[in-house]
Enzyme design. Structure first.
Site, PDB file in Angstrom:
ATOM      1  N   ASP A  43      40.582 -35.668   1.110  1.00 16.57           N
ATOM      2  CA  ASP A  43      40.490 -35.307  -0.546  1.00 16.57           C
ATOM      3  C   ASP A  43      41.348 -36.464  -1.520  1.00 16.57           C
ATOM      4  OD1 ASP A  43      42.987 -34.022  -0.606  1.00 16.57           O
ATOM      5  OD2 ASP A  43      42.639 -32.698  -1.244  1.00 16.57           O
ATOM      6  N   ARG A 122      60.040 -51.696 -12.872  1.00 16.27           N
ATOM      7  CA  ARG A 122      60.040 -52.381 -14.291  1.00 16.27           C
ATOM      8  C   ARG A 122      60.117 -51.406 -15.896  1.00 16.27           C
ATOM      9  NH1 ARG A 122      55.546 -56.373 -12.471  1.00 16.27           N
ATOM     10  NH2 ARG A 122      55.117 -54.097 -11.636  1.00 16.27           N
ATOM     11  N   GLN A 123      60.209 -49.801 -15.166  1.00 18.92           N
ATOM     12  CA  GLN A 123      60.440 -49.232 -16.634  1.00 18.92           C
ATOM     13  C   GLN A 123      61.607 -48.811 -16.335  1.00 18.92           C
ATOM     14  OE1 GLN A 123      57.112 -48.189 -19.007  1.00 18.92           O
ATOM     15  NE2 GLN A 123      59.074 -47.796 -20.356  1.00 18.92           N
ATOM     16  N   HIS A 155      64.612 -54.747  -9.681  1.00 18.25           N
ATOM     17  CA  HIS A 155      64.207 -55.592 -10.968  1.00 18.25           C
ATOM     18  C   HIS A 155      65.650 -55.431 -11.564  1.00 18.25           C
ATOM     19  CE1 HIS A 155      62.661 -57.889 -13.750  1.00 18.25           C
ATOM     20  NE2 HIS A 155      62.619 -56.732 -14.468  1.00 18.25           N
ATOM     21  N   ASP A 193      62.582 -67.086 -15.688  1.00 22.06           N
ATOM     22  CA  ASP A 193      62.532 -65.870 -17.065  1.00 22.06           C
ATOM     23  C   ASP A 193      64.190 -65.393 -16.604  1.00 22.06           C
ATOM     24  OD1 ASP A 193      63.005 -63.532 -15.233  1.00 22.06           O
ATOM     25  OD2 ASP A 193      61.057 -62.945 -15.946  1.00 22.06           O
ATOM     26  N   LYS A 216      61.229 -66.235 -21.457  1.00 24.99           N
ATOM     27  CA  LYS A 216      60.156 -65.981 -21.624  1.00 24.99           C
ATOM     28  C   LYS A 216      59.991 -64.477 -22.144  1.00 24.99           C
ATOM     29  CE  LYS A 216      58.669 -63.051 -17.959  1.00 24.99           C
ATOM     30  NZ  LYS A 216      57.981 -62.356 -16.566  1.00 24.99           N
ATOM     31  N   ARG A 218      57.712 -61.989 -23.102  1.00 29.28           N
ATOM     32  CA  ARG A 218      56.527 -61.100 -22.857  1.00 29.28           C
ATOM     33  C   ARG A 218      55.158 -60.577 -23.834  1.00 29.28           C
ATOM     34  NH1 ARG A 218      53.120 -60.166 -18.417  1.00 29.28           N
ATOM     35  NH2 ARG A 218      54.903 -60.229 -16.810  1.00 29.28           N
TER      36      ARG A 218
HETATM   37  C1  R5P Z   1      59.491 -59.902 -15.022  1.00 31.18           C
HETATM   38  O1  R5P Z   1      60.314 -59.862 -15.255  1.00 31.18           O
HETATM   39  C2  R5P Z   1      59.870 -59.616 -13.160  1.00 31.18           C
HETATM   40  O2  R5P Z   1      60.679 -60.353 -13.039  1.00 31.18           O
HETATM   41  C3  R5P Z   1      57.683 -61.047 -13.190  1.00 31.18           C
HETATM   42  O3  R5P Z   1      58.749 -61.911 -13.968  1.00 31.18           O
HETATM   43  C4  R5P Z   1      56.992 -60.056 -13.796  1.00 31.18           C
HETATM   44  O4  R5P Z   1      56.678 -58.957 -13.286  1.00 31.18           O
HETATM   45  C5  R5P Z   1      55.482 -61.056 -13.532  1.00 31.18           C
HETATM   46  O5  R5P Z   1      54.534 -60.850 -13.423  1.00 31.18           O
HETATM   47  P1  R5P Z   1      53.410 -61.837 -14.144  1.00 31.18           P
HETATM   48  O6  R5P Z   1      53.606 -61.799 -11.942  1.00 31.18           O
HETATM   49  O7  R5P Z   1      52.362 -60.137 -13.547  1.00 31.18           O
HETATM   50  O8  R5P Z   1      53.799 -62.269 -14.252  1.00 31.18           O
END
Ligand code: R5P
Length: 321
Positions: A43, A122-123, A155, A193, A216, A218
Site C-alpha cells: 500500500d 520554502r514555507q 532556503h 532574486d 523578483k 512571485r
Molecule cells: C525562491 O525564492 C527560490 O530561491 C527559487 O528561486 C525558487 O524556488 C525557484 O522556483 P521556480 O524554479 O519554480 O521558479
C-alpha cells in the site's frame, strides 16, 4: 557525549533516497557506510530496519543519518530511520521473534542527521492566518531523535533558529563555483532574486567575476516577475545561481532578461534540482546548460554535495563531541 567513547570514526547510514551521497560522504570521511533495510509495503507505506550486521557499528560509534526529506515519503523514511537508530543505540532490542538479547546498555547520545535537501523549507513564514510554518514543524519532528543536524543550502536558515539541538548550515556553493569555472568559465554571475544574493555572490567571488541580482516578485507558484534592471552583460557568459530550481520559471525569466541585454551564453546552477512539471524541457529553451548537485536525485546532477556535508559533520563534531 562522553568523548572517551568516540574514537574518531562514525557510521554513515542511509535509506532509499540518499544512498549514493551517503556512500560518497563515507568515502570523503573514510568512514563506513551502512545502508539500512528499507522497503515499501504494497500500500506504499514505508518499512525500515537496522540490519543485524550494522548493529554493532551503530552502537559503538556516533552515527550520521543521511536523508533527504523529499518527497513526502522521504520525511516518513527519515523519521523511521531516526527512530530505529535511536532504539538500537538506546539498547531496546526487544522483538516478537525473540532474536538475540532483548536489551543492551544505552550507547548514549551520538545521532546526527544530515539533510541534503530539506523539503518544505520554502514555507518558512506564516504569510496568512491559519497557515502552518511547515519548515519549523519538520525541523522539530526531525530533531526529536537526534543530537545535531546538518542542512545543505537551506532556503532561509532563520527558520531553524531556536531548535533544541545544534544545526550546521552548509553550502555547496564552493563546489558549484569550481564546477562552473572548470566547465563554462562565466564572466558574470547573477542572483535571480534577493534571497540568493549571498550564495550567488559567493560563487562570483570564488570565480573572480562580476555579480548582480534581480528583484523578483512571485505572483503565484507558476508566475514570477522581475523588476527591469540594466545589467552589464553584453557579450558575456552568465551563470544564474540559485538555491533551487523547481518549475524553472525564475531561471527562464532571468535568462530572458540577460539575453535581451546581449548575454552570449546563459547557464543555470543550483544546489537542489527539483525540476518539476517539465522544467528540464522548459529550461532547455532558455539556457545553454543546467548544473545541479546530487542533494536529491535529478538528471542534471554534476556536483557532489558530499564535501559540504563533510564540512558540516566536522563542525558539528567539534561543537558536540
Ligand atoms: C525562491 O525564492 C527560490 O530561491 C527559487 O528561486 C525558487 O524556488 C525557484 O522556483 P521556480 O524554479 O519554480 O521558479
Amino acid at each position: 557525549m562522553n568523548s572517551r567513547l568516540w574514537r574518531g570514526y562514525m557510521a554513515i547510514v542511509s535509506g532509499s533516497n540518499a544512498a549514493e551521497l551517503a556512500a560518497a560522504l563515507a568515502e570523503e570521511m573514510e568512514w563506513e557506510h551502512h545502508p539500512l533495510e528499507v522497503r515499501r509495503f504494497p500500500d506504499s507505506e514505508g518499512y525500515v530496519r537496522v540490519p543485524q550486521e550494522s548493529i554493532e557499528a551503530i552502537r559503538s560509534e556516533p552515527v550520521v543519518i543521511v536523508a533527504t526529506t523529499f518527497p513526502d515519503s522521504g520525511i516518513v523514511e527519515a523519521l523511521l530511520m531516526l527512530e530505529s537508530i535511536h532504539d538500537v543505540r538506546r539498547g531496546d532490542m526487544s522483538n516478537l521473534k525473540g532474536e538475540g538479547e532483548q536489551s543492551l546498555a544505552d550507547a548514549g547520545p551520538g545521532i546526527f542527521l544530515a539533510v541534503p535537501y530539506f523539503g518544505y523549507s520554502r514555507q518558512d513564514k506564516r504569510f496568512q492566518r491559519g497557515e502552518v510554518v511547515s519548515a519549523k514543524l519538520l525541523a522539530r519532528l526531525l530533531t526529536r531523535r537526534c543530537d545535531g543536524m546538518i542542512v545543505l543550502d537551506l532556503h532561509a536558515p532563520a527558520v531553524l533558529e531556536d531548535l533544541e539541538v545544534p544545526v550546521e548550515f552548509v553550502s555547496s556553493m564552493p563546489e558549484i563555483a569550481i564546477h562552473l569555472q572548470n566547465t563554462v568559465r562565466p564572466d558574470f554571475v547573477l542572483s535571480p532574486d534577493k534571497g540568493a544574493i549571498e550564495r550567488a555572490s559567493h560563487v562570483a567571488n570564488a570565480i573572480g567575476c562580476n555579480f548582480s541580482y534581480l528583484e523578483k516578485t512571485r505572483i503565484d507558484a507558476h508566475t514570477i516577475e522581475h523588476k527591469a534592471k540594466d545589467l552589464d552583460v553584453d557579450g558575456a557568459i552568465v551563470a544564474i545561481v540559485d538555491d533551487m530550481i523547481s518549475t524553472g520559471g525564475t531561471i527562464c525569466k532571468a535568462s530572458d532578461a540577460l539575453r535581451r541585454q546581449g548575454a552570449k551564453a546563459v547557464h543555470a546552477a543550483c544546489t537542489h534540482g527539483l525540476f518539476t512539471g517539465g522544467a528540464i524541457t522548459r529550461l532547455s529553451n532558455h539556457v545553454d546548460g543546467v548544473h545541479a548537485t546530487d542533494s536529491l536525485p535529478n538528471p542534471r546532477s554534476v556536483v557532489s554535495g558530499a564535501p559540504a556535508i563533510a564540512r558540516g559533520v566536522n563542525s558539528l563534531i567539534e561543537r558536540v563531541l
